[in-house]
Design an enzyme around this catalytic site. Structure first.
Site, PDB file in Angstrom:
ATOM      1  N   HIS A  25       0.842  -1.205   0.000  1.00 37.30           N
ATOM      2  CA  HIS A  25       0.000   0.000   0.000  1.00 37.30           C
ATOM      3  C   HIS A  25       0.875   1.251   0.000  1.00 37.30           C
ATOM      4  O   HIS A  25       0.688   2.157  -0.830  1.00 37.30           O
ATOM      5  CB  HIS A  25      -0.909  -0.017   1.226  1.00 37.30           C
ATOM      6  CG  HIS A  25      -1.744   1.212   1.378  1.00 37.30           C
ATOM      7  ND1 HIS A  25      -3.059   1.277   0.977  1.00 37.30           N
ATOM      8  CD2 HIS A  25      -1.460   2.451   1.888  1.00 37.30           C
ATOM      9  CE1 HIS A  25      -3.547   2.484   1.221  1.00 37.30           C
ATOM     10  NE2 HIS A  25      -2.594   3.210   1.781  1.00 37.30           N
ATOM     11  N   GLU A  26       1.829   1.296   0.920  1.00 41.35           N
ATOM     12  CA  GLU A  26       2.696   2.470   1.010  1.00 41.35           C
ATOM     13  C   GLU A  26       3.630   2.557  -0.194  1.00 41.35           C
ATOM     14  O   GLU A  26       3.987   3.659  -0.626  1.00 41.35           O
ATOM     15  CB  GLU A  26       3.503   2.438   2.314  1.00 41.35           C
ATOM     16  CG  GLU A  26       2.656   2.435   3.579  1.00 41.35           C
ATOM     17  CD  GLU A  26       1.683   3.599   3.656  1.00 41.35           C
ATOM     18  OE1 GLU A  26       1.979   4.671   3.075  1.00 41.35           O
ATOM     19  OE2 GLU A  26       0.620   3.440   4.280  1.00 41.35           O
ATOM     20  N   HIS A  29       1.982   4.574  -2.873  1.00 41.24           N
ATOM     21  CA  HIS A  29       2.168   6.019  -2.661  1.00 41.24           C
ATOM     22  C   HIS A  29       3.589   6.445  -3.049  1.00 41.24           C
ATOM     23  O   HIS A  29       3.793   7.461  -3.731  1.00 41.24           O
ATOM     24  CB  HIS A  29       1.944   6.370  -1.187  1.00 41.24           C
ATOM     25  CG  HIS A  29       0.535   6.216  -0.715  1.00 41.24           C
ATOM     26  ND1 HIS A  29      -0.542   6.751  -1.379  1.00 41.24           N
ATOM     27  CD2 HIS A  29       0.025   5.599   0.396  1.00 41.24           C
ATOM     28  CE1 HIS A  29      -1.656   6.476  -0.721  1.00 41.24           C
ATOM     29  NE2 HIS A  29      -1.333   5.775   0.353  1.00 41.24           N
TER      30      HIS A  29
END
Length: 377
Positions: A25-26, A29
């Site tokens: 998920h990170e 980003h």
């Protein structure tokens, strides 16, 4: 008799489920930020005090922190780990200011923020596509094989050979569609559309309720129509078809999540069913005890839910940032820092309240409250 997977297996399974999903998920980003030339100050797995880490040649601090219940990417110009904009970014030298997230056009910022949840959905699609290729896809038709006496199906006159085409206003194609719709609605009255020969019949049925207990002692109430299928049909899936099947399966799981959430909001399902990290850990241990395929399928489900939750328009979550960006795009100017600050405070309060509630629910799922009641009694 229930069989607990044990504390060590539960901790291991939880780490295998949450760790990679938080990282990916990170990473979504991070990679989107890199594409648009944003300087990244920190990439953390976990929150709070740093346990260990290193700084790369670009100046990004990669670290593992004490509270392993999430993670964050801190971009240049962020005030904190929640990516609240720091008003001080305007005072930075021009070269540094140009590399902050706030200096990017709103559409680029939106892509950077959305990249995390989108990555979660991609992970789920890849996993479910792999399952489709490995095990095939259930295409058992929604044709009634047998009808249980006294069941909801018997009450509305369903017979062997009838084809169910709709439940609750939703179109039905396979028997799995029937089961997925019914299982979430024990005791509910639903519209049933079926074909008896060439004749379309519309009826209303009150679904039956079955209570099941698994090998770990967990009890579940499931809705039942009271029918069995004809012979099962598993369709092999090739490499080119698999991504489409992964998308379709992800959509079905997401719709099931939305159905359950809607039932909780409307009071048809207890808020006790909302779970948090402790319950995820419990279920992870149980699924690993059942085998690797079960754990990997759980990872896909958790990834979908993680992506969905992060898209909710709650300040502090990715969806909250996207909401502010949408307002900015419409107004042609950012929401004022004061409003954002109060919104982030409200979002933090709401998330903390939710975490307290789901932790209470999780402890109940572990049997703590029953044990305390027994000791007091």
């Amino acid at each position: 008799m229930s069989h607990s997977p044990g504390l060590l297996l539960t901790i291991l399974a939880f780490a295998l489920v949450i760790g990679p999903l938080v990282f990916l998920h990170e990473l979504g980003h991070y990679l989107a930020g890199r594409v648009f030339g944003v300087k990244i100050d920190a990439f953390s797995i976990g929150f709070g005090h740093e346990l260990f880490g290193w700084t790369d040649r670009r100046g990004t601090r990669w670290k593992f922190s004490a509270l392993p219940l999430g993670g964050y990417v801190k971009f240049a110009g962020d005030l904190n780990a929640a990516s609240a904009p720091d008003p001080a970014w305007l005072e930075l030298p021009a070269e540094e200011r140009a590399r902050t997230l706030q200096a990017r056009p709103v559409w680029q910022r939106a892509i950077v923020v959305a990249a995390g949840p989108v990555t979660n959905f991609i992970v789920a699609i890849v996993i479910l596509a792999g399952f489709a290729m490995t095990f095939g896809v259930d295409r058992t038709p929604s044709i009634v094989g047998t009808v249980s006496p006294g069941s909801a199906a018997a009450a509305i006159g369903l017979q062997s050979g009838d084809r169910i085409i709709g439940l609750g206003g939703r179109s039905i194609a396979t028997f799995n569609d029937v089961a997925q719709f019914a299982v979430l609605r024990p005791g509910e009255r639903v519209a049933v559309d079926f074909l008896h020969g060439e004749t379309k019949v519309e009826r209303e049925a009150v679904l039956g309720t079955a209570t099941e207990r698994d090998r770990f002692g967990n009890e579940y109430k499931k809705g039942q129509l009271g029918i069995t299928p004809t012979a099962p049909v598993a369709q092999p899936v090739g490499l080119l078809e698999a991504p489409g099947e992964g998308v379709a399966m992800t959509g079905k799981i997401l719709r099931t999540t939305l159905d359950g959430l809607g039932q909780i909001i409307t009071g048809r399902r207890s808020v006790d069913e909302l779970g948090g990290p402790l319950r995820i850990a419990k279920v992870s241990g149980e699924q690993l005890a059942l085998g690797w395929p079960d754990l990997i399928f759980l990872i896909a489900g958790v990834s979908i839910n993680l992506g969905f939750i992060n898209l909710l328009p709650v300040p502090l979550l990715d969806g909250g940032h996207l909401f502010f960006y949408a307002i900015e795009a419409i107004r042609r100017r950012p929401v004022t820092p004061a409003i954002q600050e109060w919104a982030f405070r409200g979002g933090l309060a709401a998330i903390l309240a939710l975490m307290i509630m789901v932790t209470i629910n999780d402890l109940g799922a572990f049997g703590l409250w029953k044990s305390l009641t027994g000791l007091i009694g």
